[in-house]
Design an enzyme around this catalytic site. Structure first.
Site, mmCIF file in Angstrom:
data_model
loop_
_atom_site.group_PDB
_atom_site.id
_atom_site.type_symbol
_atom_site.label_atom_id
_atom_site.label_comp_id
_atom_site.label_asym_id
_atom_site.label_seq_id
_atom_site.Cartn_x
_atom_site.Cartn_y
_atom_site.Cartn_z
ATOM 1 N N LYS A 94 0.809 -1.201 0.000
ATOM 2 C CA LYS A 94 0.000 0.000 0.000
ATOM 3 C C LYS A 94 0.857 1.272 0.000
ATOM 4 C CE LYS A 94 -1.400 1.199 3.812
ATOM 5 N NZ LYS A 94 -1.968 1.418 5.146
ATOM 6 N N THR A 95 1.825 1.307 0.902
ATOM 7 C CA THR A 95 2.668 2.490 1.024
ATOM 8 C C THR A 95 3.321 2.809 -0.308
ATOM 9 O OG1 THR A 95 3.141 1.784 3.261
ATOM 10 C CG2 THR A 95 4.518 3.521 2.357
ATOM 11 N N ASP A 121 -4.151 8.212 4.023
ATOM 12 C CA ASP A 121 -3.739 6.848 4.341
ATOM 13 C C ASP A 121 -4.414 6.397 5.643
ATOM 14 O OD1 ASP A 121 -2.467 4.481 4.067
ATOM 15 O OD2 ASP A 121 -0.528 5.175 4.803
ATOM 16 N N GLU A 122 -4.474 5.113 5.881
ATOM 17 C CA GLU A 122 -5.088 4.551 7.094
ATOM 18 C C GLU A 122 -6.483 5.122 7.297
ATOM 19 O OE1 GLU A 122 -3.517 2.201 8.306
ATOM 20 O OE2 GLU A 122 -1.356 2.570 8.409
ATOM 21 N N GLN A 146 -7.939 -3.707 9.697
ATOM 22 C CA GLN A 146 -6.876 -3.184 10.540
ATOM 23 C C GLN A 146 -7.312 -1.941 11.309
ATOM 24 O OE1 GLN A 146 -2.746 -3.400 8.978
ATOM 25 N NE2 GLN A 146 -3.706 -4.084 7.091
ATOM 26 N N ARG A 152 2.224 -8.575 11.036
ATOM 27 C CA ARG A 152 3.500 -7.853 11.008
ATOM 28 C C ARG A 152 4.642 -8.803 10.690
ATOM 29 N NH1 ARG A 152 1.648 -3.979 9.436
ATOM 30 N NH2 ARG A 152 -0.216 -5.247 9.433
#
Length: 827
Positions: free
Chosen positions: A36-37, A225-226, A256, A688
């Site tokens: 995504k980043t 984002d997020e 998330q 993670r």
DNA sequence: TGTTCCGTGTTTTTT
DNA sequence: ACACGGAACA
């Protein structure tokens, strides 16, 4: 004009779809580890490459660290642009963006442009004061409950008045009164809290059409984002900003979402297509991060959530090892298990320490862990709540600066008016504050006129006047850094107000201050040189401070905020050279470090003002300061781990009551929204991990002094059996209904009584002779640094020593494992 | 006024 | 077990 080949290099078709969608709303549903980043970074570069001006692009991230990284990566991708323009993309967090805009449009927002941003502990203080003022006892309404009610209300854009109108029961009427007092106190302090930044920005956009249009045209392309963690106020802000041009790109993953307790509204992302009709939706479901096993287990876990959009993650990565599940008798044994697993990974799998992380639900779980990691000589870094900026001396120094910018800041004033002690007790402080209120002047001004205040002792009055004089001197000398406060209080200032010549005439530095060498800067210390600065006798060498580095030739001079801080520390004698205890050395080091931070700020931000500096240090979070420290295991909460990845992840405290947290157990008749958020938290933790995942727990855990028996987490029972291998310390039968491990249980070999938890293998390479220690001798530990042996217990291979380390305080170590180095024979 | 000692509450998670 | 705030003492 640009090299779009580069920008689109090695992206998947879905990613390219997201990157190249230029106009109109776009939602990117990006599963964990789906790149995504990278996608949004490339998207920014792509927008620029097709001719959109960098100034018209706004990217909002969740943490300052993420913002910094994005700024850097975008910069790297924009090499086709002149450097000047590269920096024009606005990359910020919601909070820092709002702070910046609210200062720019302070007048319209009804704020003083030099407003302070309260941190958590300041907020708590104000809350207590507010309760006091409203005449409500803290047991009737705990400050924490008040703050949470205020926060919730502000997220809905409601202030005290609307809150009172909507809630009329007994308890709410109290909250409403305290809320009003709280707001009044903020106003008096010229302060805002975190929620205010969002609320006031949203209100400004809502109520001021002119500014709204101006900002809509400034930020024509918006990336958030997020997005799953945005709250209502944040939603309104991006909605209003994007309203005109409709170019909003939201990225996130509903699975998330872990900030519901902070007001995050999952509906924002779930209903994106309703909020922005004609939105294009791109799903990124290929995971590049984890092994098949880890991904399968995490997916199985999250499927247990009912309130969820179905989504299937897949990966081409290798199958990978099974997930180890290790339960111990108690938390001490759990911690030793963790230490052993880490050590094994290092020794046998040749994994670096910085490739490993230990994650937990609550900060307090890190305590025991630290002990066992120290004992096993495993280097670690902790990302936690009580850290640098929460240190007393650091907060004191920052309070001096806040007061300098904003002389009405009562919280800061009360904090430092008698620090260091100058004979102004609580009674005197109250009188000064009342005097300021009566005369409608600021607090520093009131100190200047302390002689006119009745009831002050001569000593207190003199000290207050001196305090004011020093403040004025600093203000004058550093006026160019501080200008914003003047803007608001003085109308039509002409430039002369800030010219240098006014300094001496207006606010002379008092003669007596001459004994402090105010012109000599402190040496700036780098992390590595800090050790050297500490003399072996346990105290910082005062001469080193007073006469820095003359021998090293280049005498560094401080600029900007660092110079100001240096001056403050000297002028107000915040460093006590007479105290030569280890504690004071640490304090001094923290303050020197703070000067370094300031120097760094000025380097990156040559024209940065004091206000901007203070804003930065208030808005940084723990994760932001996470260094890529080589050679150390990272310890942090599950929340802090969001967005990060590690080859090895160990999650601890996998017990009912800890993860999931006991407060999330479904209340009768209610849905299990809270439980689902706990499950998402576990999901975030598991995803993670890249290569190896270990889940641990304890069957009994110390809480408030006494042991509580625990059951393994339901989340462990939800994992597919073919993904895990169980290790169980005891054959105990568990209460009926609890998730158990009746099948295929392997028993972890129990540690023989009296032996240290780490296997003798770890002794390899240790050449320390256990007989060579005695009281009073100085030793160096690879992690804790220099310390003095306070007590020594000879007991063969199990010999222990109590050592008082200068940096980390007193520790008990097993000599055989501690790799201590003798520094001298002691005395 | 400043320091020390004792009793109390305290543990979710954070911008 | 620990940190913080209030009360008692120097």
């Amino acid at each position: 004009m640009a090299d779009t080949i580069d920008i689109l290099a090695d992206l998947t078709p879905e990613q390219i779809e997201a990157v190249t969608h230029v106009d109109g709303p776009l939602l990117v549903l990006a599963g964990a580890g789906s790149g995504k980043t990278r996608t949004i970074t490339r998207r920014v570069a792509y927008l620029v490459s097709v001719g959109i001006a960098p100034v018209n692009i706004l990217a909002v991230t969740f943490t300052n660290k993420a913002a910094g990284e994005m700024r850097q990566r975008v910069g790297e991708l924009l090499t086709f642009l002149p450097g000047r323009q590269r920096a024009d993309v606005t990359v910020a967090t919601f909070h820092s963006l709002c702070a910046r805009l609210l200062r720019e449009f302070a007048a319209a927002a009804g704020l003083d442009p030099s407003f302070n941003i309260l941190d958590g502990s300041d907020q708590a203080k104000i809350a207590k004061l507010a309760l006091d003022r409203a005449g409500i006892s803290a047991e009737l309404l705990p400050p924490a409950r008040l703050l949470s009610a205020i926060s919730k209300s502000k997220n809905r854009l409601q202030l005290a008045e609307q809150f009172a109108a909507q809630n009329t029961d007994f308890s709410s009427r109290n909250i409403a009164r305290a809320f009003a007092a709280y707001e009044q106190l903020l106003k008096e302090n010229k302060a805002v809290d975190f929620d205010d930044l969002l609320l006031r920005m949203a209100m400004l956009l809502r109520d001021n059409a002119e500014i709204r249009t101006q900002l809509q045209d400034r930020f024509q392309y918006i990336l958030i984002d997020e997005y799953q963690d945005t709250n209502h106020a944040q939603f309104l802000i991006c909605h209003m900003l994007a309203l005109k041009h409709q170019n909003i790109c939201a990225t996130g993953d509903p699975d998330q979402s872990i900030y519901g307790w902070r007001g995050a509204n999952l509906g924002n992302i779930l209903d994106f297509e309703q909020h922005f009709p004609n939105a294009k939706v791109v799903r990124l479901e290929q995971n590049y991060r984890s092994t098949k096993t880890i991904l399968k287990a995490a997916s199985a876990l999250i499927t247990n959530n009912v309130q969820r959009k179905n989504k299937s993650l897949w990966t081409n990565n290798e199958q990978g090892a099974l997930i180890k599940i290790i339960f111990a008798a108690d938390e001490r044994e759990e911690a030793r298990n963790v230490a052993r697993e880490l050590r094994d990974m290092f020794d046998k799998q040749k994994m670096r320490w910085d490739e490993m992380a230990v994650l937990y639900r609550i900060n307090s779980l890190s305590r025991v862990l630290e002990d066992s990691l120290m004992e096993a000589a495993i280097p670690y870094q902790i990302v936690r709540g009580t850290e640098f900026y929460a240190r007393k001396e650091v907060k004191d120094a920052l309070a001096y600066m806040r007061l300098l910018v904003n002389p009405s800041d009562r919280v800061s004033f009360e904090r430092i008016i008698n620090v260091p002690t100058r004979g102004i007790g609580p009674g005197s402080v109250d009188r000064i504050i009342s005097f300021a209120q009566e005369k409608q002047i600021n607090l520093v001004e009131a100190c200047r006129h302390a002689q006119e205040i009745g009831g002050l002792t001569k000593k207190a009055a003199a000290a207050a006047v001196l305090f004011a004089t020093h403040m004025a001197a600093c203000r004058a000398e550093f006026s160019s850094l501080i200008n914003q406060a003047e803007d608001s209080s003085v109308e039509n200032i002409d430039g002369a107000e800030f010219s240098d010549d006014i300094d001496d005439a207006d606010a002379p530095v008092p003669d007596f201050a001459a004994d402090v060498d105010v012109n000599e800067p402190f040496p700036t210390v780098s992390a590595s040189s800090q050790e050297e600065e500490i003399g072996l006798d346990g105290a910082i060498d005062a001469d080193e401070i007073q006469n820095p580095d003359s021998s090293r030739g280049k005498s560094r001079s401080l600029h900007g905020v660092a110079a100001l801080m240096d001056r403050l520390l000297r002028l107000f004698k915040l460093i006590d050279h007479d105290k030569r205890e280890a504690e004071e050395v640490e304090r001094v080091n923290n303050l020197l470090e703070l000067i370094n931070v300031a120097a760094e700020f000025t380097t990156q931000n040559p024209t940065g003002t004091l206000t901007e500096y203070l804003e930065q240090v208030t808005l940084v979070s723990d994760v932001d300061k996470l260094k890529d420290e080589r050679g150390a295991v990272t310890l942090m909460t599950l929340h802090a781990a969001k967005g990060l990845e590690f080859p090895l992840v160990i999650m601890i405290g996998l017990e009912e009551g800890t993860l999931p947290m006991s407060r999330s157990f479904a209340k009768s008749g209610r849905d299990d929204t809270d439980m689902e958020e706990e499950r998402r938290l576990a999901f975030v933790g598991m995803t993670r991990a890249k290569k190896r995942l270990i889940l641990t727990g304890a069957l009994s855990r110390m809480t408030r002094g006494y042991g509580e028996s625990r059951n393994p987490s339901r989340f462990v029972a939800e994992l597919p059996k073919d993904c895990i291998e169980l290790f169980d310390a005891f054959r105990q039968s568990r209460p009926a209904g609890s998730p158990g491990f009746r099948d295929n249980v392997q028993y972890y070999p129990r540690r023989p009584q009296g032996l240290p938890s780490v296997t003798p293998d770890t002794l390899r390479g240790s050449t320390t002779s256990t007989a060579a220690f005695h009281r009073g001798m100085l030793v160096r530990h690879p992690i804790f640094g220099v310390g003095r042996v306070e007590e020594y217990f000879e007991n063969g291979d199990n010999s222990k020593a109590v050592i008082d380390f200068r940096k980390v305080g007193r520790k008990t170590l097993v000599i055989a494992f501690a790799k201590l180095e003798r520094l001298d024979a002691g005395s």
